[in-house]
Design an enzyme around this catalytic site. Structure first.
Site, PDB file in Angstrom:
ATOM      1  NE  ARG A  53     122.244  11.283 -12.502  1.00  0.00           N
ATOM      2  CZ  ARG A  53     121.605  11.591 -13.489  1.00  0.00           C
ATOM      3  NH1 ARG A  53     122.032  11.268 -14.680  1.00  0.00           N
ATOM      4  NH2 ARG A  53     120.489  12.471 -13.328  1.00  0.00           N
ATOM      5  NE  ARG A 146     119.401   7.900 -14.731  1.00  0.00           N
ATOM      6  CZ  ARG A 146     119.152   8.872 -15.225  1.00  0.00           C
ATOM      7  NH1 ARG A 146     119.283   9.120 -16.679  1.00  0.00           N
ATOM      8  NH2 ARG A 146     118.587  10.214 -14.585  1.00  0.00           N
ATOM      9  NE  ARG A 157     115.716  13.706 -12.186  1.00  0.00           N
ATOM     10  CZ  ARG A 157     116.813  14.222 -12.930  1.00  0.00           C
ATOM     11  NH1 ARG A 157     117.029  13.539 -14.197  1.00  0.00           N
ATOM     12  NH2 ARG A 157     118.026  15.055 -12.494  1.00  0.00           N
TER      13      ARG A 157
END
Ligand SMILES: Nc1ncnc2c1ncn2[C@@H]1O[C@H](COP(=O)(O)OP(=O)(O)OP(=O)(O)O)[C@@H](O)[C@H]1O
Ligand SMILES: Nc1nc2c(ncn2[C@@H]2O[C@H](COP(=O)(O)O)[C@@H](O)[C@H]2O)c(=O)[nH]1
Length: 207
Positions: A53, A146, A157
């Site tokens: 990321r 996020r 997730r």
């Protein structure tokens, strides 16, 4: 006769496993421990096949590897545990944990529930901490805010989170469950749970 007290001291501090749904706040809490207690905690840098990321560093946040490299290392027996999560491979190498243990630091492992089950079959003897989000709705909001996940990854997730939140209720899996509602409160509870190990290392460092 075996001197178990001496053996325990020589084994060094117990590692800490942080587990819980993606987005629960494990890395946030781990970073706070590493920042406040420099020279006390060390992070077990996992391997993963997912892409880094923005802001993440190879060798610091993860070792970013291809599936081929990861599978080869697993086949060679170089991992304590490994798992597939949200379509990517993750794993804790023996070398990553050893690197932290060699420095006599409390080793932090940030791993999913499959990893927890696998570690339970080893002689690592960590303190198992489950970080729980206040609710699935808040978890989803934190994950969306996020801005790291595609919609597909986010849904995977959240599905895994629902399963985790059932499993964590099984008695005996976790030593402590910390609800990460207010961050400062959650962090205070985490420090309290680890105080014995923290003081052990502080004592060794000051002697
Ligand atoms: N108590 C809190 N209140 C509000 N936001 C929080 C709190 N704790 C963490 N967050 C935020 O929620 C998001 C998810 O936290 P974090 O990345 O630490 O989760 P994680 O459990 O490590 O996730 P993953 O398993 O995907 O790595 C981050 O943006 C973080 O800043
Ligand atoms: N079993 C393992 N799980 C791991 C490991 N390293 C991280 N994780 C878990 O993966 C998910 C997703 O992480 P993300 O960084 O992609 O958001 C999260 O639950 C981590 O705890 C590992 O070595 N083994």
């Amino acid at each position: 006769m075996r001197d178990y007290t001496k053996e325990k001291a020589m084994a060094g501090p117990r590692p800490v496993v942080l587990s819980g749904p993606s987005g629960a706040g494990k890395s946030t809490l781990a970073k706070k421990l590493l920042e406040e207690y420099k020279g006390i905690f060390g992070f077990s840098v996992s391997h993963t096949t997912r892409n880094p990321r923005s802001g993440e560093e190879n060798g610091k946040d993860y070792h970013y590897v291809t599936r081929e490299v990861m599978q080869d290392s697993i086949d060679k027996g170089e991992f304590i545990e490994s798992a597939v999560f949200s379509g990517n491979m993750y794993g804790t190498s023996k070398a990553s944990v050893q690197a932290v243990k060699d420095k006599n630091l409390i080793c932090i492992l940030d791993i999913d529930m499959q990893g927890v089950r696998a570690v339970k079959t080893t002689d690592l003897n960590p303190i198992y901490v489950y970080i729980q989000p206040p609710s699935l709705t808040i978890l989803e909001k934190r994950l969306r805010d996020r801005k790291t996940e595609s919609e597909e990854s986010l849904q995977k997730r959240l599905e895994a989170a629902q399963v985790d939140m059932e499993i964590c209720k099984e008695p005996g899996i976790f030593d402590i469950i910390i609800v990460n509602d207010d961050l400062d409160n959650a962090y205070a509870k985490l420090k309290q749970a680890l105080i014995e190990e923290i003081e052990k290392v502080q004592k060794i460092n000051s002697s």
